[in-house]
Write a protein that holds these residues in place. Structure first.
Motif, PDB file in Angstrom:
ATOM      1  N   PRO A  60       0.742  -1.096   0.018  1.00  0.00           N
ATOM      2  CA  PRO A  60       0.046   0.004  -0.032  1.00  0.00           C
ATOM      3  C   PRO A  60       0.829   1.251  -0.266  1.00  0.00           C
ATOM      4  O   PRO A  60       2.112   1.340   0.430  1.00  0.00           O
ATOM      5  CB  PRO A  60      -0.795  -0.097   1.432  1.00  0.00           C
ATOM      6  CG  PRO A  60      -0.150  -1.160   2.115  1.00  0.00           C
ATOM      7  CD  PRO A  60       0.765  -1.903   1.225  1.00  0.00           C
ATOM      8  N   GLY A  61       0.413   2.295  -0.715  1.00  0.00           N
ATOM      9  CA  GLY A  61       1.155   3.519  -0.768  1.00  0.00           C
ATOM     10  C   GLY A  61       2.105   3.652  -1.700  1.00  0.00           C
ATOM     11  O   GLY A  61       3.119   4.488  -1.797  1.00  0.00           O
ATOM     12  N   THR A  62       2.491   2.499  -2.512  1.00  0.00           N
ATOM     13  CA  THR A  62       3.444   2.631  -3.633  1.00  0.00           C
ATOM     14  C   THR A  62       3.104   2.968  -4.920  1.00  0.00           C
ATOM     15  O   THR A  62       1.734   2.908  -5.152  1.00  0.00           O
ATOM     16  CB  THR A  62       4.015   1.006  -3.590  1.00  0.00           C
ATOM     17  OG1 THR A  62       3.008   0.241  -4.141  1.00  0.00           O
ATOM     18  CG2 THR A  62       4.691   0.573  -2.526  1.00  0.00           C
ATOM     19  N   LYS A  63       3.937   3.496  -5.743  1.00  0.00           N
ATOM     20  CA  LYS A  63       3.405   4.021  -7.188  1.00  0.00           C
ATOM     21  C   LYS A  63       4.371   2.975  -8.234  1.00  0.00           C
ATOM     22  O   LYS A  63       5.502   2.721  -7.880  1.00  0.00           O
ATOM     23  CB  LYS A  63       4.047   5.382  -7.192  1.00  0.00           C
ATOM     24  CG  LYS A  63       3.804   6.188  -8.616  1.00  0.00           C
ATOM     25  CD  LYS A  63       4.527   7.331  -8.725  1.00  0.00           C
ATOM     26  CE  LYS A  63       4.160   7.791  -9.754  1.00  0.00           C
ATOM     27  NZ  LYS A  63       4.711   9.037 -10.325  1.00  0.00           N
ATOM     28  N   LEU A  64       3.570   2.539  -9.035  1.00  0.00           N
ATOM     29  CA  LEU A  64       4.147   1.670 -10.147  1.00  0.00           C
ATOM     30  C   LEU A  64       4.958   2.636 -11.031  1.00  0.00           C
ATOM     31  O   LEU A  64       4.484   3.514 -11.833  1.00  0.00           O
ATOM     32  CB  LEU A  64       3.247   1.129 -10.926  1.00  0.00           C
ATOM     33  CG  LEU A  64       3.577   0.090 -12.098  1.00  0.00           C
ATOM     34  CD1 LEU A  64       4.300  -1.003 -11.621  1.00  0.00           C
ATOM     35  CD2 LEU A  64       2.330  -0.266 -12.673  1.00  0.00           C
ATOM     36  N   ILE A  79       8.731  -0.481  -8.398  1.00  0.00           N
ATOM     37  CA  ILE A  79       7.507   0.227  -7.520  1.00  0.00           C
ATOM     38  C   ILE A  79       8.386   1.155  -6.670  1.00  0.00           C
ATOM     39  O   ILE A  79       9.579   0.705  -6.274  1.00  0.00           O
ATOM     40  CB  ILE A  79       6.600  -0.504  -6.823  1.00  0.00           C
ATOM     41  CG1 ILE A  79       7.170  -1.603  -5.951  1.00  0.00           C
ATOM     42  CG2 ILE A  79       5.523  -1.140  -7.617  1.00  0.00           C
ATOM     43  CD1 ILE A  79       6.275  -2.332  -5.094  1.00  0.00           C
ATOM     44  N   SER A  80       7.660   2.193  -6.045  1.00  0.00           N
ATOM     45  CA  SER A  80       8.570   2.977  -5.180  1.00  0.00           C
ATOM     46  C   SER A  80       7.584   3.684  -4.296  1.00  0.00           C
ATOM     47  O   SER A  80       6.417   3.791  -4.385  1.00  0.00           O
ATOM     48  CB  SER A  80       9.135   4.299  -5.948  1.00  0.00           C
ATOM     49  OG  SER A  80       8.309   5.214  -6.625  1.00  0.00           O
ATOM     50  N   LYS A  81       8.006   4.023  -3.016  1.00  0.00           N
ATOM     51  CA  LYS A  81       7.421   4.563  -2.134  1.00  0.00           C
ATOM     52  C   LYS A  81       8.459   5.594  -1.493  1.00  0.00           C
ATOM     53  O   LYS A  81       9.493   5.100  -0.715  1.00  0.00           O
ATOM     54  CB  LYS A  81       7.063   3.277  -0.946  1.00  0.00           C
ATOM     55  CG  LYS A  81       6.004   4.080   0.130  1.00  0.00           C
ATOM     56  CD  LYS A  81       5.789   2.997   1.233  1.00  0.00           C
ATOM     57  CE  LYS A  81       4.683   3.630   2.133  1.00  0.00           C
ATOM     58  NZ  LYS A  81       4.014   2.466   2.885  1.00  0.00           N
ATOM     59  N   ASP A  83      11.405   7.748  -1.385  1.00  0.00           N
ATOM     60  CA  ASP A  83      12.647   7.540  -2.078  1.00  0.00           C
ATOM     61  C   ASP A  83      13.213   6.108  -1.958  1.00  0.00           C
ATOM     62  O   ASP A  83      14.215   5.788  -2.604  1.00  0.00           O
ATOM     63  CB  ASP A  83      13.708   8.492  -1.212  1.00  0.00           C
ATOM     64  CG  ASP A  83      13.986   8.149   0.077  1.00  0.00           C
ATOM     65  OD1 ASP A  83      13.103   7.115   0.678  1.00  0.00           O
ATOM     66  OD2 ASP A  83      14.925   8.521   0.574  1.00  0.00           O
ATOM     67  N   LYS A  84      12.472   5.130  -1.663  1.00  0.00           N
ATOM     68  CA  LYS A  84      12.904   3.729  -1.741  1.00  0.00           C
ATOM     69  C   LYS A  84      12.238   2.950  -2.973  1.00  0.00           C
ATOM     70  O   LYS A  84      11.195   3.450  -3.293  1.00  0.00           O
ATOM     71  CB  LYS A  84      12.520   2.788  -0.480  1.00  0.00           C
ATOM     72  CG  LYS A  84      13.152   3.530   0.646  1.00  0.00           C
ATOM     73  CD  LYS A  84      12.899   2.756   1.922  1.00  0.00           C
ATOM     74  CE  LYS A  84      13.592   2.961   3.146  1.00  0.00           C
ATOM     75  NZ  LYS A  84      13.145   2.344   4.126  1.00  0.00           N
ATOM     76  N   LYS A  85      13.040   2.142  -3.560  1.00  0.00           N
ATOM     77  CA  LYS A  85      12.542   1.565  -4.933  1.00  0.00           C
ATOM     78  C   LYS A  85      12.557  -0.025  -4.622  1.00  0.00           C
ATOM     79  O   LYS A  85      13.418  -0.356  -3.997  1.00  0.00           O
ATOM     80  CB  LYS A  85      13.412   1.940  -6.011  1.00  0.00           C
ATOM     81  CG  LYS A  85      13.249   3.285  -6.286  1.00  0.00           C
ATOM     82  CD  LYS A  85      14.018   3.728  -7.675  1.00  0.00           C
ATOM     83  CE  LYS A  85      13.717   5.161  -8.004  1.00  0.00           C
ATOM     84  NZ  LYS A  85      13.542   5.591  -9.265  1.00  0.00           N
ATOM     85  N   TYR A  86      11.625  -0.718  -5.232  1.00  0.00           N
ATOM     86  CA  TYR A  86      11.569  -2.113  -5.147  1.00  0.00           C
ATOM     87  C   TYR A  86      11.259  -2.627  -6.456  1.00  0.00           C
ATOM     88  O   TYR A  86      10.518  -1.975  -7.241  1.00  0.00           O
ATOM     89  CB  TYR A  86      10.490  -2.447  -4.073  1.00  0.00           C
ATOM     90  CG  TYR A  86      10.444  -1.687  -2.653  1.00  0.00           C
ATOM     91  CD1 TYR A  86      11.164  -2.316  -1.532  1.00  0.00           C
ATOM     92  CD2 TYR A  86       9.697  -0.615  -2.609  1.00  0.00           C
ATOM     93  CE1 TYR A  86      11.361  -1.430  -0.510  1.00  0.00           C
ATOM     94  CE2 TYR A  86       9.685  -0.083  -1.225  1.00  0.00           C
ATOM     95  CZ  TYR A  86      10.365  -0.410  -0.302  1.00  0.00           C
ATOM     96  OH  TYR A  86      10.512   0.123   0.889  1.00  0.00           O
ATOM     97  N   THR A  87      11.575  -3.978  -6.610  1.00  0.00           N
ATOM     98  CA  THR A  87      11.187  -4.895  -7.590  1.00  0.00           C
ATOM     99  C   THR A  87      10.404  -5.956  -7.087  1.00  0.00           C
ATOM    100  O   THR A  87      10.813  -6.693  -6.338  1.00  0.00           O
ATOM    101  CB  THR A  87      12.493  -5.262  -8.350  1.00  0.00           C
ATOM    102  OG1 THR A  87      13.379  -4.034  -8.779  1.00  0.00           O
ATOM    103  CG2 THR A  87      12.272  -5.903  -9.764  1.00  0.00           C
ATOM    104  N   VAL A  88       9.490  -6.316  -7.924  1.00  0.00           N
ATOM    105  CA  VAL A  88       8.356  -7.303  -7.695  1.00  0.00           C
ATOM    106  C   VAL A  88       8.300  -8.102  -8.909  1.00  0.00           C
ATOM    107  O   VAL A  88       7.940  -7.635 -10.100  1.00  0.00           O
ATOM    108  CB  VAL A  88       6.976  -6.664  -7.086  1.00  0.00           C
ATOM    109  CG1 VAL A  88       5.929  -7.696  -6.740  1.00  0.00           C
ATOM    110  CG2 VAL A  88       7.245  -5.846  -5.862  1.00  0.00           C
TER     111      VAL A  88
END
Length: 99
Positions: A60-64, A79-81, A83-88
């Motif tokens: 929740p609260g992330t941006k694609l 995705i990012s939330k 300044d943090k970035k994630y890969t799913v």
């Protein structure tokens, strides 16, 4: 006295012979190769609704930011939330895949 000198020379000589033979150290190298499927970038509109729903519920609260798809219809989503970035990674049904 002569025997003492000869005995000392023999003892010291045998110690240097033992010191000269260094132990053999055996090393092994393991190589691993990870083969990744080719992902091609797609627009956010091309991502199935099930995948978008899973991302919204799980993160929740992330941006694609970016979306990629491969031949197996697996999606790589960046995705990012803040300044943090994630890969799913997900499949077309929205199930999260561990890679």
């Amino acid at each position: 006295m002569k025997k003492l000198l000869v005995s000392t020379a023999i003892v010291l000589g045998s110690l240097t012979v033992n010191a000269a033979t260094a132990p053999v150290i055996k090393t092994s190298v393991n190589q691993s190769v990870t083969i990744q499927d080719e992902f091609t970038e797609v627009s956010a509109d091309a991502v199935p609704a099930a995948v978008k729903s899973t991302v919204e519920k799980s993160f929740p609260g992330t941006k694609l930011e970016k979306a990629y798809v491969n031949e197996k219809k697996e999606y790589k989503l960046e995705i990012s939330k803040g300044d943090k970035k994630y890969t799913v990674f997900t499949d077309a049904a929205g199930n999260i895949i561990k890679k």
